[in-house]
Design an enzyme around this catalytic site. Structure first.
Site, PDB file in Angstrom:
ATOM      1  N   GLU A   1      -5.578  33.489  14.579  1.00 61.95           N
ATOM      2  CA  GLU A   1      -5.996  32.181  15.094  1.00 61.95           C
ATOM      3  C   GLU A   1      -6.675  32.330  16.447  1.00 61.95           C
ATOM      4  O   GLU A   1      -6.105  32.994  17.325  1.00 61.95           O
ATOM      5  CB  GLU A   1      -4.782  31.254  15.207  1.00 61.95           C
ATOM      6  CG  GLU A   1      -4.222  30.910  13.830  1.00 61.95           C
ATOM      7  CD  GLU A   1      -3.104  29.870  13.848  1.00 61.95           C
ATOM      8  OE1 GLU A   1      -2.692  29.434  14.945  1.00 61.95           O
ATOM      9  OE2 GLU A   1      -2.648  29.500  12.765  1.00 61.95           O
TER      10      GLU A   1
ATOM     11  N   ARG B   1       2.648  29.173   8.243  1.00 57.87           N
ATOM     12  CA  ARG B   1       1.968  30.212   9.004  1.00 57.87           C
ATOM     13  C   ARG B   1       0.949  30.881   8.099  1.00 57.87           C
ATOM     14  O   ARG B   1       1.230  31.122   6.900  1.00 57.87           O
ATOM     15  CB  ARG B   1       2.966  31.283   9.491  1.00 57.87           C
ATOM     16  CG  ARG B   1       3.770  30.880  10.701  1.00 57.87           C
ATOM     17  CD  ARG B   1       2.898  30.754  11.952  1.00 57.87           C
ATOM     18  NE  ARG B   1       3.639  30.319  13.123  1.00 57.87           N
ATOM     19  CZ  ARG B   1       3.816  29.045  13.469  1.00 57.87           C
ATOM     20  NH1 ARG B   1       3.312  28.062  12.730  1.00 57.87           N
ATOM     21  NH2 ARG B   1       4.479  28.735  14.568  1.00 57.87           N
TER      22      ARG B   1
ATOM     23  N   HIS C   1      -4.656  24.365  13.327  1.00 58.26           N
ATOM     24  CA  HIS C   1      -3.223  24.399  13.684  1.00 58.26           C
ATOM     25  C   HIS C   1      -2.818  23.102  14.422  1.00 58.26           C
ATOM     26  O   HIS C   1      -2.389  23.136  15.570  1.00 58.26           O
ATOM     27  CB  HIS C   1      -2.918  25.633  14.543  1.00 58.26           C
ATOM     28  CG  HIS C   1      -1.458  26.011  14.497  1.00 58.26           C
ATOM     29  ND1 HIS C   1      -1.020  27.316  14.630  1.00 58.26           N
ATOM     30  CD2 HIS C   1      -0.327  25.260  14.335  1.00 58.26           C
ATOM     31  CE1 HIS C   1       0.307  27.343  14.568  1.00 58.26           C
ATOM     32  NE2 HIS C   1       0.742  26.103  14.385  1.00 58.26           N
TER      33      HIS C   1
END
Ligand SMILES: NC(=O)c1ccc[n+]([C@@H]2O[C@H](COP(=O)([O-])OP(=O)(O)OC[C@H]3O[C@@H](n4cnc5c(N)ncnc54)[C@H](O)[C@@H]3O)[C@@H](O)[C@H]2O)c1
Ligand SMILES: O=C(O)[C@H](O)COP(=O)(O)O
Length: 610
Positions: free
Chosen positions: A327, A298, A346
């Protein structure tokens, strides 16, 4: 029977290795099922067509089928998972909802499925108006779900912990290799018309030290693969087992050692308050000059500004990042645009195989939870394996009824501060899982005196919020450990009772019960031993022990056609005080209860709903 020896155990919520969902479904006590409320929402029929990664809500809509739960799928989910969901539920695929749109929809949904792109905060649980019973996270990290708020609202959170492990590990290895050989930069350069062979000289991996921070599922798969590349792999994880590390040929080390000795550092811990900005200025200052960082965990575990400083100072030679604090990151993010940084949006879990696996894993977990099964991947509830559940099922019913009965004996019902539960069993303390029993006693105690909805998820929270302390004690009995429990006793201290005979010599309202032939029985009230099956309702009378009492009460009830299912008299000594417990199928009228109270030898009586 030997004298019982009291032992006290403290129970924490633990997750078991596995659970057999089908068996659990058959046995899960209905009181623990997650209720499905009236549904009126409209659903999207077009959801079946797996569209682009983040599409607008499909255009075609169909009316939801009454009687089925509604599952809102807020981010793209694999087709096999959607098909599974549709067998059981109305499925509303609405991708890319704004927070306002999500809040507006959620009160029409029993379950919500998200990936990492949807924030499920307290506002969502509040907006659900109590209907939302399950949040399914189609992936591992649950940092985008407010677990405390979910628990407070009695909403189960489940994730899909295993299906994307390999995909994430492979992506970590892809970033490691790609970074070491400047693949992304060289590709961009060549496409820009350059032939810069000298600029993109890489570094070798063989013989280099890779420190893995977070030696869980992904971390250990990365370790296996890195060993295959000839790297020396060390790991730091305060909770990992040294045996498991040894089996893979990995040495567990301190954070200090990992920081100071690694050539490459790969991050695989969850984002929690403890890991937030774990790699900060202080940590970078300890690292070997020229270290390379990979992050598929993360973004928040790295202080991104500190990483930019470390890159600029040459402490960190390169970083390869799949995840970011925000994000998507800002278009002008210094970190993303840094020439020594490789980025992906991601993509760790984004393989065809992983997404199909995750979709199936989460669909099974969510439908299981909606059916009342105790999901193996629950994040905020204790898990009880199916075999344990099967054994405990009748005791779970007994536990709730004892709690419900004890609280109805409290004068006024309020002011309860402490409830003591005693489990008498021939089993060793660690061989009896009492979490379900404790939750059901809590449910039994709290629901009659409040409008709270109590389930396995929020039982402890609700008790704490109401200032009620539930303590547990074990009494080790002689005898066969085949039956999990001999009896359960529930005591409420420091209260007055509307049926004073329910107060034991030590001053607490005391009720005790056993399971006989699978049926819960009340076996003790205060100091009086009784034996009455706990079905329907119950009248407790305290009287002078004399002939004809059973007949007198029985005939008053008979006059009103109230069927007596059980009668039992417990007395201290012949012709002294006795307590009569009468099980009734129907609720007697007030007039009938008054007539019972007027029978001369009856000194106290109370009517209780089980
Ligand atoms: N980029 C992606 O698409 C992607 C895909 C899968 C997982 N993830 C992330 O990776 C994380 C790990 O996934 P997993 O399946 O391996 O989870 P996991 O629970 O199996 O492993 C996490 C490990 O981190 C350890 N840990 C916790 N606190 C730590 C600390 N302070 N220092 C070091 N280790 C610590 C835990 O003990 C555990 O062993 C997830 O939480 C998720 O955030 C990202
Ligand atoms: O935690 C995870 O499982 C990964 O970060 C994947 O997230 P995603 O479902 O948004 O791809």
């Amino acid at each position: 029977m030997a004298a019982p020896s009291p032992t006290t155990t403290h129970h924490r919520l633990l997750l078991p290795a596995s659970t057999h969902r089908r068996a659990a479904a058959a046995l899960a006590p209905s009181a623990l099922r997650l209720p499905i409320r009236a549904r009126t929402s409209r659903i999207c029929a077009a959801a079946a067509a797996p569209a682009a990664a983040t599409a607008s809500p499909p255009a075609t809509a169909a009316v939801a089928v009454e009687g089925k739960p509604t599952v809102l799928v807020a981010e793209k989910l694999g087709a096999a998972g959607l098909a599974l969901l549709r067998e059981f539920a109305n499925v509303d695929c609405s991708y890319g909802l704004s927070p306002e749109e999500l809040r507006a929809k959620i009160s029409l949904c029993d379950a919500l499925i998200v990936r990492s792109g949807t924030k499920v905060g307290r506002d969502v649980f509040e907006a659900s108006g109590g209907r939302l019973r399950v949040v399914g996270r189609a992936g591992v990290g649950i940092d985008n779900v407010d677990l405390a708020a979910a628990t407070e609202h009695g909403c189960l959170v489940v994730n899909a912990p295993t299906a994307n492990t390999v995909a994430a590990a492979e992506h970590g290895i892809a970033l490691l290799c790609g970074m070491a050989r400047n693949v992304a930069q060289a590709d961009a350069s060549l496409k820009a018309g350059k032939w810069a062979r000298n600029k993109y000289v890489g570094v070798s991996l063989v013989g280099k030290t890779l420190a893995i921070l977070g030696f869980g599922k992904v971390g250990s798969e990365v370790a296996r693969r890195a060993k295959g590349l000839g790297m020396h792999v060390i790991a730091h994880d305060p909770y990992a087992s040294a045996d498991r590390a040894r089996a893979i040929g990995v040495e567990l080390v301190s954070m200090e050692e990992a920081m100071t000795t690694a050539d490459f550092i790969s991050l695989h811990m969850p984002l929690t308050p403890a890991t937030d900005k774990m790699l900060n200025d202080e940590a970078f200052a300890k690292m070997k000059k020229g270290v390379r960082i990979i992050n598929v965990a993360r973004g928040g575990v790295i202080d991104e500004d500190a990483l930019v400083r470390a890159l600029d100072a040459g402490i960190v030679a390169q970083a390869a990042l799949d995840v970011f604090t925000k994000e998507p990151p800002a278009a002008d993010s210094k970190l993303v645009l840094h020439e020594n940084v490789t980025v992906t949006p991601h993509l760790g879990a984004s393989t065809v195989e992983a997404q199909e696996g995750v979709a199936i894993e989460i669909a099974e977990a969510v439908t299981g939870a909606l059916k009342g099964e105790l999901a193996a991947s629950a994040v905020n509830a204790p898990m009880v394996p199916a075999e344990v559940l099967s054994e405990l099922a009748p005791f779970v019913v007994l536990a709730e009824k004892l709690g419900r009965l004890a609280v109805q004996l409290v004068a006024g019902g309020g002011g309860i501060k402490s409830v003591k539960v005693t489990y008498a069993s021939a089993r060793a303390p660690d061989d009896l899982d009492t979490r379900l029993l404790r939750a059901m006693i809590t449910k039994g105690v709290i629901e009659p005196i409040s409008d709270a909805f109590v389930n396995l998820v929020n039982a402890d929270f609700t008790a704490k919020q109401r200032g009620i302390r539930i303590s547990e004690e074990r009494i080790l009995m002689d005898g066969s450990p085949e039956t999990p429990l001999d009896y359960i006793q529930v005591q409420i201290a420091h209260v007055e009772s509307k049926f004073p005979s329910a107060i034991s010599e030590s001053g607490e309202i005391t009720v005790e019960g056993k399971v006989k032939d699978g049926v819960p029985h009340l076996t003790k009230v205060g100091a009086f031993e009784v034996d009455v099956s706990m079905e329907g309702s119950l009248i407790l009378c305290r009287q002078v022990d004399q002939p004809g009492m059973i007949g007198s009460v029985g005939s008053v009830l008979g006059e009103e056609n109230v069927n007596v299912s059980f009668m039992s008299v417990g007395r201290i000594a012949p012709r002294k005080r006795a307590v009569m417990a009468i099980g009734v199928d129907e609720e007697p009228s007030k007039a009938t209860l008054t007539k019972i109270g007027e029978i001369p030898a009856i000194e106290e009586f109370v009517f209780l709903k089980l």
